[in-house]
Design a protein around this motif. Structure first.
Motif, PDB file in Angstrom:
ATOM      1  N   ASN A   9       0.864  -1.185   0.000  1.00  0.00           N
ATOM      2  CA  ASN A   9       0.000   0.000   0.000  1.00  0.00           C
ATOM      3  C   ASN A   9       0.900   1.235   0.000  1.00  0.00           C
ATOM      4  O   ASN A   9       1.505   1.565   1.014  1.00  0.00           O
ATOM      5  CB  ASN A   9      -0.893  -0.035   1.258  1.00  0.00           C
ATOM      6  CG  ASN A   9      -1.711   1.228   1.410  1.00  0.00           C
ATOM      7  OD1 ASN A   9      -1.834   2.028   0.475  1.00  0.00           O
ATOM      8  ND2 ASN A   9      -2.285   1.420   2.597  1.00  0.00           N
ATOM      9  N   LYS A  11       0.040   4.232  -0.199  1.00  0.00           N
ATOM     10  CA  LYS A  11      -0.616   5.388   0.429  1.00  0.00           C
ATOM     11  C   LYS A  11      -0.448   6.632  -0.458  1.00  0.00           C
ATOM     12  O   LYS A  11      -0.295   6.503  -1.672  1.00  0.00           O
ATOM     13  CB  LYS A  11      -0.079   5.621   1.845  1.00  0.00           C
ATOM     14  CG  LYS A  11      -0.108   4.359   2.695  1.00  0.00           C
ATOM     15  CD  LYS A  11       0.063   4.646   4.158  1.00  0.00           C
ATOM     16  CE  LYS A  11       0.233   3.334   4.907  1.00  0.00           C
ATOM     17  NZ  LYS A  11       0.024   3.486   6.345  1.00  0.00           N
ATOM     18  N   HIS A  95      -9.735   1.117   5.109  1.00  0.00           N
ATOM     19  CA  HIS A  95      -8.418   1.257   5.754  1.00  0.00           C
ATOM     20  C   HIS A  95      -8.590   2.204   6.950  1.00  0.00           C
ATOM     21  O   HIS A  95      -9.366   3.161   6.900  1.00  0.00           O
ATOM     22  CB  HIS A  95      -7.406   1.810   4.749  1.00  0.00           C
ATOM     23  CG  HIS A  95      -5.998   1.775   5.261  1.00  0.00           C
ATOM     24  ND1 HIS A  95      -5.534   2.693   6.177  1.00  0.00           N
ATOM     25  CD2 HIS A  95      -4.973   0.916   5.025  1.00  0.00           C
ATOM     26  CE1 HIS A  95      -4.271   2.399   6.473  1.00  0.00           C
ATOM     27  NE2 HIS A  95      -3.907   1.329   5.785  1.00  0.00           N
ATOM     28  N   GLU A 163      -5.530  -5.130  10.750  1.00  0.00           N
ATOM     29  CA  GLU A 163      -4.480  -4.132  10.921  1.00  0.00           C
ATOM     30  C   GLU A 163      -4.729  -3.363  12.214  1.00  0.00           C
ATOM     31  O   GLU A 163      -5.490  -2.385  12.214  1.00  0.00           O
ATOM     32  CB  GLU A 163      -4.494  -3.146   9.754  1.00  0.00           C
ATOM     33  CG  GLU A 163      -4.294  -3.792   8.403  1.00  0.00           C
ATOM     34  CD  GLU A 163      -3.771  -2.779   7.398  1.00  0.00           C
ATOM     35  OE1 GLU A 163      -2.661  -2.965   6.926  1.00  0.00           O
ATOM     36  OE2 GLU A 163      -4.475  -1.794   7.129  1.00  0.00           O
ATOM     37  N   ALA A 167      -0.479  -0.409  15.366  1.00  0.00           N
ATOM     38  CA  ALA A 167       0.719  -1.001  14.749  1.00  0.00           C
ATOM     39  C   ALA A 167       0.982  -0.433  13.354  1.00  0.00           C
ATOM     40  O   ALA A 167       1.990  -0.751  12.745  1.00  0.00           O
ATOM     41  CB  ALA A 167       0.562  -2.516  14.670  1.00  0.00           C
ATOM     42  N   ILE A 168       0.078   0.422  12.857  1.00  0.00           N
ATOM     43  CA  ILE A 168       0.244   0.923  11.486  1.00  0.00           C
ATOM     44  C   ILE A 168       1.181   2.126  11.472  1.00  0.00           C
ATOM     45  O   ILE A 168       0.902   3.143  12.108  1.00  0.00           O
ATOM     46  CB  ILE A 168      -1.114   1.310  10.865  1.00  0.00           C
ATOM     47  CG1 ILE A 168      -2.000   0.075  10.744  1.00  0.00           C
ATOM     48  CG2 ILE A 168      -0.915   1.958   9.503  1.00  0.00           C
ATOM     49  CD1 ILE A 168      -3.358   0.347  10.140  1.00  0.00           C
ATOM     50  N   GLY A 169       2.281   1.968  10.780  1.00  0.00           N
ATOM     51  CA  GLY A 169       3.219   3.071  10.605  1.00  0.00           C
ATOM     52  C   GLY A 169       3.928   3.484  11.886  1.00  0.00           C
ATOM     53  O   GLY A 169       4.563   4.534  11.939  1.00  0.00           O
ATOM     54  N   GLY A 205      -1.623  -6.703   8.710  1.00  0.00           N
ATOM     55  CA  GLY A 205      -0.933  -5.461   8.370  1.00  0.00           C
ATOM     56  C   GLY A 205      -0.613  -4.673   9.619  1.00  0.00           C
ATOM     57  O   GLY A 205      -1.392  -4.655  10.576  1.00  0.00           O
ATOM     58  N   GLY A 206       0.521  -4.024   9.613  1.00  0.00           N
ATOM     59  CA  GLY A 206       0.925  -3.221  10.768  1.00  0.00           C
ATOM     60  C   GLY A 206       2.411  -3.386  10.987  1.00  0.00           C
ATOM     61  O   GLY A 206       2.839  -4.319  11.658  1.00  0.00           O
ATOM     62  N   SER A 207       3.202  -2.487  10.342  1.00  0.00           N
ATOM     63  CA  SER A 207       4.664  -2.507  10.492  1.00  0.00           C
ATOM     64  C   SER A 207       5.288  -3.849  10.105  1.00  0.00           C
ATOM     65  O   SER A 207       6.235  -4.304  10.751  1.00  0.00           O
ATOM     66  CB  SER A 207       5.062  -2.101  11.915  1.00  0.00           C
ATOM     67  OG  SER A 207       4.646  -0.772  12.175  1.00  0.00           O
ATOM     68  N   LEU A 226      -0.537  -7.113   4.331  1.00  0.00           N
ATOM     69  CA  LEU A 226      -0.769  -5.800   3.732  1.00  0.00           C
ATOM     70  C   LEU A 226       0.340  -4.900   4.275  1.00  0.00           C
ATOM     71  O   LEU A 226       0.482  -4.742   5.483  1.00  0.00           O
ATOM     72  CB  LEU A 226      -2.163  -5.282   4.130  1.00  0.00           C
ATOM     73  CG  LEU A 226      -2.598  -3.944   3.548  1.00  0.00           C
ATOM     74  CD1 LEU A 226      -2.505  -3.909   2.030  1.00  0.00           C
ATOM     75  CD2 LEU A 226      -4.055  -3.652   3.957  1.00  0.00           C
ATOM     76  N   VAL A 227       1.141  -4.375   3.364  1.00  0.00           N
ATOM     77  CA  VAL A 227       2.396  -3.716   3.745  1.00  0.00           C
ATOM     78  C   VAL A 227       2.358  -2.247   3.353  1.00  0.00           C
ATOM     79  O   VAL A 227       2.168  -1.938   2.178  1.00  0.00           O
ATOM     80  CB  VAL A 227       3.583  -4.399   3.019  1.00  0.00           C
ATOM     81  CG1 VAL A 227       4.902  -3.777   3.454  1.00  0.00           C
ATOM     82  CG2 VAL A 227       3.585  -5.904   3.272  1.00  0.00           C
ATOM     83  N   GLY A 228       2.543  -1.363   4.317  1.00  0.00           N
ATOM     84  CA  GLY A 228       2.565   0.064   4.022  1.00  0.00           C
ATOM     85  C   GLY A 228       3.973   0.547   3.734  1.00  0.00           C
ATOM     86  O   GLY A 228       4.519   0.350   2.645  1.00  0.00           O
ATOM     87  N   GLY A 229       4.597   1.144   4.746  1.00  0.00           N
ATOM     88  CA  GLY A 229       5.906   1.788   4.586  1.00  0.00           C
ATOM     89  C   GLY A 229       6.939   0.945   3.859  1.00  0.00           C
ATOM     90  O   GLY A 229       7.644   1.448   2.980  1.00  0.00           O
TER      91      GLY A 229
END
Ligand code: PEP
Length: 248
Positions: A9, A11, A95, A163, A167-169, A205-207, A226-229
């Motif tokens: 993701n 973002k 989200h 998520e 834990a997100i970001g 998802g979450g870090s 699900l992967v952000g950063g």
């Protein structure tokens, strides 16, 4: 077997040139360029990614969708049919950043889910509790309420991403025990809500990072990430995709 599912993701990051360079670098990496990997790009760059991804098995995902199903006077909105038209396969729905900054509630998310399904796409319903909700013990009720939007939908049509908001970001990761227990609960609740005994695909998802992906993805009840950063960096994302590839 394509391994476990990984969706990056991006973002609200990137510009045209940087996004093209990033996707091309990812496609040049055989750990990423395979079935079972998806990229959720900002809406304006979806056509750019669609053309880069043509001929690859990496799938395109959208980060959001309009709650309105039919074309018309909905300035600024992007419909599920439009997302299908530019080659998306997955659409993130609910989200936590949409819930937090845009006040998206269950009624809105139910409309979005139905629109995504009507367009023939796969919604990825994101659910998760805040730190306060976990600490004061209401987190299971919160997740159950968030899952209620799935009522009557066939399990194979939907992916659920757990998520935890805390834990997100943040660099904080839920413990393997917390992840495993919540994924098992989510699968059980989905079966009740969706009145089915089919299997439910649940992502965590979450870090998620290169150094924790293998441990998280090895949990039986976790079907992917699900992967952000970490999805903005080729090497980090490649390590996560590699960890997922070994597992089914
Ligand atoms: C996300 O945005 O869905 C997410 C999990 O972000 P991060 O990996 O940066 O915590």
């Amino acid at each position: 077997m394509a391994g476990k599912l990984v969706i990056g993701n991006w973002k609200m990051n990137g510009r045209r040139e940087a996004s093209a360079a990033l996707v091309n670098a990812m496609l040049a990496d055989s750990r990423i360029n395979r079935a079972g990997v998806g990229i959720a790009a900002p809406a304006v760059y979806l056509p750019l990614l669609e053309s880069s991804l043509s001929g690859s098995e990496v799938t395109l995902a959208a980060q959001d969708v309009s709650r309105f199903g039919k074309d018309g006077a909905f300035t600024g909105d992007i419909s599920a049919a439009m997302l299908a038209d530019v080659g998306c396969r997955y659409v993130l729905v609910g989200h936590s950043e949409r819930r937090q900054y845009h006040g998206e509630d269950e009624a809105v998310l139910r409309d979005k889910l139905l629109n995504v399904l009507a367009a023939g796409l796969v919604p990825v319903l994101c659910v998760g509790e805040t730190l306060a909700e976990r600490e004061n013990g209401v987190y299971k009720d919160v997740i159950r309420r968030q899952l209620s939007v799935l009522e009557g939908l066939a399990p194979h049509q939907v992916v659920v991403a757990y998520e935890p908001v805390w834990a997100i970001g943040t660099g904080k990761v839920a413990s393997l025990e917390q992840i495993s227990a919540m994924h098992a609960d989510i699968k059980a609740w989905c079966l009740q809500i969706q009145k089915s005994d089919a299997s439910i695909c649940t992502l965590y998802g979450g870090s998620v990072k290169a150094d924790n992906a293998e441990a998280i993805l090895s949990i039986d009840s976790v079907d992917g990430a699900l992967v952000g950063g970490a999805s903005l960096n080729v090497e980090s994302f490649a390590m996560i995709c590699k960890a997922a590839d070994k597992l089914v």
